[in-house]
Design a protein around this motif. Structure first.
Motif, PDB file in Angstrom:
ATOM      1  N   GLN A  41       1.170  -0.968  -0.184  1.00 46.73           N
ATOM      2  CA  GLN A  41       0.072   0.093  -0.098  1.00 46.73           C
ATOM      3  C   GLN A  41       0.695   1.109  -0.127  1.00 46.73           C
ATOM      4  OE1 GLN A  41      -3.723  -0.258   0.458  1.00 46.73           O
ATOM      5  NE2 GLN A  41      -3.233  -2.345  -0.279  1.00 46.73           N
ATOM      6  N   PRO A  42       0.140   2.066  -1.361  1.00 44.93           N
ATOM      7  CA  PRO A  42       1.513   3.287  -1.042  1.00 44.93           C
ATOM      8  C   PRO A  42       1.995   3.884   1.027  1.00 44.93           C
ATOM      9  CG  PRO A  42      -0.816   3.504  -2.322  1.00 44.93           C
ATOM     10  CD  PRO A  42      -0.463   1.870  -1.569  1.00 44.93           C
ATOM     11  N   GLY A  43       2.957   3.990   0.832  1.00 40.35           N
ATOM     12  CA  GLY A  43       3.312   4.498   2.187  1.00 40.35           C
ATOM     13  C   GLY A  43       3.396   4.298   3.080  1.00 40.35           C
ATOM     14  N   GLU A  44       3.064   3.204   3.283  1.00 39.93           N
ATOM     15  CA  GLU A  44       2.323   2.310   4.390  1.00 39.93           C
ATOM     16  C   GLU A  44       4.250   1.089   4.607  1.00 39.93           C
ATOM     17  OE1 GLU A  44       0.643   2.818   6.737  1.00 39.93           O
ATOM     18  OE2 GLU A  44      -0.762   3.762   5.041  1.00 39.93           O
ATOM     19  N   ARG A  45       4.666   0.613   5.270  1.00 43.41           N
ATOM     20  CA  ARG A  45       5.542  -0.417   6.423  1.00 43.41           C
ATOM     21  C   ARG A  45       5.653  -1.054   5.224  1.00 43.41           C
ATOM     22  NH1 ARG A  45       9.841  -1.227  10.564  1.00 43.41           N
ATOM     23  NH2 ARG A  45       7.923  -0.145  11.865  1.00 43.41           N
ATOM     24  N   THR A  46       6.206  -2.475   5.383  1.00 35.62           N
ATOM     25  CA  THR A  46       5.988  -3.647   4.755  1.00 35.62           C
ATOM     26  C   THR A  46       7.361  -4.950   6.055  1.00 35.62           C
ATOM     27  OG1 THR A  46       4.271  -3.792   2.633  1.00 35.62           O
ATOM     28  CG2 THR A  46       5.819  -5.737   2.887  1.00 35.62           C
ATOM     29  N   ILE A  47       7.295  -5.311   5.878  1.00 33.56           N
ATOM     30  CA  ILE A  47       8.559  -6.391   6.384  1.00 33.56           C
ATOM     31  C   ILE A  47       7.528  -8.048   5.903  1.00 33.56           C
ATOM     32  CG2 ILE A  47       9.500  -7.635   9.072  1.00 33.56           C
ATOM     33  CD1 ILE A  47       8.313  -5.396   9.862  1.00 33.56           C
ATOM     34  N   LEU A  48       9.351  -7.914   4.965  1.00 35.84           N
ATOM     35  CA  LEU A  48       9.256  -9.538   4.199  1.00 35.84           C
ATOM     36  C   LEU A  48       9.997 -10.213   5.382  1.00 35.84           C
ATOM     37  CD1 LEU A  48       8.313 -11.328   2.082  1.00 35.84           C
ATOM     38  CD2 LEU A  48      10.487 -10.451   1.025  1.00 35.84           C
ATOM     39  N   LEU A  49       9.050 -11.498   5.948  1.00 31.38           N
ATOM     40  CA  LEU A  49       9.829 -12.629   6.767  1.00 31.38           C
ATOM     41  C   LEU A  49       9.370 -13.921   5.964  1.00 31.38           C
ATOM     42  CD1 LEU A  49       7.576 -12.535   9.787  1.00 31.38           C
ATOM     43  CD2 LEU A  49       9.777 -12.262   9.718  1.00 31.38           C
ATOM     44  N   ASP A  50      10.792 -14.817   6.004  1.00 29.08           N
ATOM     45  CA  ASP A  50      11.011 -15.367   5.800  1.00 29.08           C
ATOM     46  C   ASP A  50      11.718 -16.959   6.301  1.00 29.08           C
ATOM     47  OD1 ASP A  50      11.078 -17.635   3.100  1.00 29.08           O
ATOM     48  OD2 ASP A  50      12.648 -17.006   2.659  1.00 29.08           O
ATOM     49  N   ASP A  51      10.973 -18.156   7.012  1.00 25.91           N
ATOM     50  CA  ASP A  51      11.957 -18.780   6.913  1.00 25.91           C
ATOM     51  C   ASP A  51      12.205 -18.130   8.535  1.00 25.91           C
ATOM     52  OD1 ASP A  51      12.375 -21.848   7.548  1.00 25.91           O
ATOM     53  OD2 ASP A  51      14.654 -21.195   7.441  1.00 25.91           O
ATOM     54  N   GLY A  52      11.130 -17.668   9.424  1.00 26.14           N
ATOM     55  CA  GLY A  52      11.262 -16.767  10.781  1.00 26.14           C
ATOM     56  C   GLY A  52      12.698 -15.868  10.798  1.00 26.14           C
ATOM     57  N   ARG A  53      13.326 -15.699   9.601  1.00 21.76           N
ATOM     58  CA  ARG A  53      13.690 -14.123   9.455  1.00 21.76           C
ATOM     59  C   ARG A  53      13.561 -13.252   8.624  1.00 21.76           C
ATOM     60  NH1 ARG A  53      16.638 -18.482   9.443  1.00 21.76           N
ATOM     61  NH2 ARG A  53      18.664 -19.030  11.378  1.00 21.76           N
ATOM     62  N   ILE A  54      13.501 -12.145   9.280  1.00 21.61           N
ATOM     63  CA  ILE A  54      13.703 -10.784   8.235  1.00 21.61           C
ATOM     64  C   ILE A  54      14.501 -10.532   7.244  1.00 21.61           C
ATOM     65  CG2 ILE A  54      13.821  -8.490   7.794  1.00 21.61           C
ATOM     66  CD1 ILE A  54      12.418  -8.706  11.503  1.00 21.61           C
ATOM     67  N   GLN A  55      13.535 -11.034   5.739  1.00 18.56           N
ATOM     68  CA  GLN A  55      14.524 -11.456   4.716  1.00 18.56           C
ATOM     69  C   GLN A  55      14.259  -9.285   3.995  1.00 18.56           C
ATOM     70  OE1 GLN A  55      16.272 -12.757   3.443  1.00 18.56           O
ATOM     71  NE2 GLN A  55      15.611 -14.748   4.825  1.00 18.56           N
ATOM     72  N   GLY A  56      13.264  -8.351   3.907  1.00 18.42           N
ATOM     73  CA  GLY A  56      13.226  -7.343   3.591  1.00 18.42           C
ATOM     74  C   GLY A  56      12.355  -6.326   4.887  1.00 18.42           C
ATOM     75  N   ARG A  57      13.011  -5.137   4.449  1.00 10.36           N
ATOM     76  CA  ARG A  57      11.942  -4.016   5.211  1.00 10.36           C
ATOM     77  C   ARG A  57      10.718  -3.260   4.428  1.00 10.36           C
ATOM     78  NH1 ARG A  57      13.726  -4.376  11.029  1.00 10.36           N
ATOM     79  NH2 ARG A  57      15.507  -5.361  11.058  1.00 10.36           N
ATOM     80  N   GLY A  58      10.854  -3.597   2.948  1.00  6.19           N
ATOM     81  CA  GLY A  58      10.357  -2.543   2.111  1.00  6.19           C
ATOM     82  C   GLY A  58      10.778  -1.572   1.707  1.00  6.19           C
ATOM     83  N   GLU A  59      11.812  -1.423   2.649  1.00  5.49           N
ATOM     84  CA  GLU A  59      12.267   0.002   2.689  1.00  5.49           C
ATOM     85  C   GLU A  59      13.042   0.494   1.662  1.00  5.49           C
ATOM     86  OE1 GLU A  59      13.081  -0.235   6.951  1.00  5.49           O
ATOM     87  OE2 GLU A  59      11.517   0.716   7.806  1.00  5.49           O
TER      88      GLU A  59
END
Lengths: 307, 231
Positions: free
Chosen positions: B202-220
């Motif tokens: 969503q425009p302007g919102e933060r996203t945290i990508l998880l994979d296998d119990g770890r953060i893979q990206g924060r979309g920032e």
């Protein structure tokens, strides 16, 4: 939370519990019937003990002293001595039974009327029946009384009729113990029945309980409707027990009256008095509450929301 | 508002759902947790809702260390947050009104206030007039909106949503997202777990990508699809 809101929430929990019981009438009826029968037994025993005590009335505490006179003792002298005995402290009542009266009574009730008429002279002595005062029935009091009568030269034998009273009291004491044991065991039975029923209901409503806990419902909040369910089961069971005992009373009443009449007694069976009925209803409700509390506390602790 | 500090969560079966996850979410933020099934999104929400406790590390919500919260304080904590589930978790034998009122009943709100708040919440989700309807008489989208009304009726400062659009078609999913955005716009912190990357961006919102119990990206730093594609 305000008092009115608190009361309203409790009323809602009560109505909700009533509604759930009404939605499964057959299962509810069976549970209530089991509880009712379990409570009916101690109530019936209590009624039996109560009626037995009433039927024996003052007998249970009455100790008679029978004073048998020598055949030569004239009735006038016996009456004179009876008057002296009545004036004595520790004596409640003295009844003179003349030898003639005793013989007539014996002829009437023994069935040996014709045989007794064949006797040339009355073999029975004049007798005094002495009832000690209620506060003078200790073994020492009775011993003093026996020695007082035995000291009269006209007296042949003094007999204290206490054995049957002791037996009667012992029987009543045994019945009271049986009643207590039955009440405790069946009370535990009621706890188990209510506890198991509540356990099953908790199991059925697991999903709902999880949701309530998820939105912040405490164990006490979740437990509340189950406690009302337990109280309702106990109360309804107590009413059934009252009804069962009432019905048994109605069935037995006529027969007992007839039996009592044959023994020349006007005894009638009495149902449980008001305070016993209040105790039964209160006890039933309390057992239901305790059973539900134990079960709900144990099982609700294990239910937590799933993700 | 929310801080995960090297959080490890290992389930009794030995599966490690989170392997030292750290992130924070500010008050009033709307954050999407995304990743494929089993990535650890739902575990994050379970830890925030205190359905689970961390094996190691600390989860803090408004400064409170949830791992150290005593059991008797959990109900009060849960009353301070709102939770929305994919499967709605509605009481199917109770009408919509009772479902939405549940958090207020649990919290001991007066009847008049309960009535007022429930109607306001139903109005917000567009279901005013359906108070007496049973959940199963509603569409999937409407049931989800009842779930959202229940989650917001007690005006929580934090709203967590686990796959809130999982069973909905695209239009209904966007409608639900607009609804959640509306709550965020009035100051509610919203955390949404979803496997739908398109929805998460969503425009302007933060996203945290998880994979296998770890953060893979924060979309920032870069768009999430490129993070996913590079793996």
């Amino acid at each position: 939370m305000g008092l009115a809101t608190y009361g309203t929430r409790h009323a809602q929990a009560l109505v909700g519990s009533l509604g759930r019981l009404a939605r499964s009438p057959f299962a509810t009826f069976l549970t209530v019937l089991v509880i009712g029968l379990a409570l009916a037994l101690p109530l019936a025993l209590q009624m039996l003990v109560g009626n037995a005590s009433r039927a024996t009335g003052g007998l249970a505490s009455a100790v008679d002293v029978s004073v048998y006179f020598k055949p030569a003792a004239p009735l006038e002298k016996v009456r004179e001595l009876a008057a002296d005995a009545r004036a004595r402290a520790g004596v409640a009542e003295v009844t003179v039974i003349s030898a003639d009266d005793a013989l007539k009574e014996f002829q009437k009730y023994s069935g040996f009327g014709a045989a007794l008429q064949a006797l040339e002279q009355n073999p029975l002595p004049n007798v005094l029946h002495v009832r000690p005062a209620a506060d003078a029935m200790t073994p020492a009091d009775l011993d003093r009384l026996v020695r007082y009568f035995a000291a009269w030269p006209q007296v042949d034998t003094v007999q204290v009729d206490a054995a049957w009273v002791q037996r009667l009291n012992a029987i009543l004491a045994v019945l009271e113990r049986v009643l207590l044991i039955a009440a405790v065991l069946l009370g535990v039975g009621v706890l188990a029945v209510v506890g198991n029923t509540v356990r099953l209901e908790i199991h059925q409503r697991r999903a709902e309980i999880e949701v309530v806990k998820l939105v912040g419902g405490s164990n006490a909040f979740v437990r509340r409707p189950f406690l009302y369910t337990g109280v309702l089961y106990g109360l309804a069971g107590a009413l059934i027990a009252w009804g069962v005992v009432g019905a048994a009373l109605a069935v037995l009443e006529g027969s007992v009256e007839t039996l009592a009449r044959l023994y020349g007694s006007g005894f009638t069976l009495a149902g449980p008095p008001a305070e016993e009925v209040v105790g039964l209803l209160g006890g039933g409700a309390a057992l239901g509450w305790v059973g539900a509390w134990l079960s709900a506390t144990r099982h609700l602790r294990r239910i937590e929301p799933r993700g | 508002m929310i801080a995960f500090d090297h959080v490890v969560k290992r389930y009794p079966n030995g599966r490690e759902a989170l392997a030292g996850v750290s992130f924070s979410i500010a008050a009033g933020e709307m954050v999407f947790l995304t990743g494929r099934s089993g990535a650890g999104k739902s575990t994050v929400l379970k830890l925030i809702a205190l359905i689970e406790r961390p094996t190691r590390g600390a989860v803090r919500v408004e400064g409170k260390n949830l791992g150290a919260l005593r059991s008797r304080h959990i109900p009060a904590y849960r009353r301070s947050i709102g939770v929305v589930f994919q499967d709605h978790r509605l009481l199917v034998d109770r009408p919509v009104f009772d479902n939405v009122a549940l958090p207020l009943v649990v919290a001991g709100f007066p009847l008049k206030e309960t009535d007022k708040r429930v109607r306001a919440a139903l109005d917000q989700v567009g279901l005013l007039g359906k108070e007496r309807t049973l959940p199963l008489e509603l569409s999937a989208g409407e049931q989800q909106r009842v779930g959202i009304a229940r989650a917001v009726v007690s005006k929580p400062r934090l709203l967590i949503c686990d796959e809130p659009t999982g069973n909905l078609d695209r239009d209904l999913a966007l409608e639900v997202m607009r609804l959640l955005k509306r709550f965020q716009s009035v100051g509610v912190t919203v955390v949404v777990a979803t496997h739908d990357l398109r929805l998460a961006q969503q425009p302007g919102e933060r996203t945290i990508l998880l994979d296998d119990g770890r953060i893979q990206g924060r979309g920032e730093e870069e768009p999430l699809p490129s993070i996913v594609a590079s793996r």
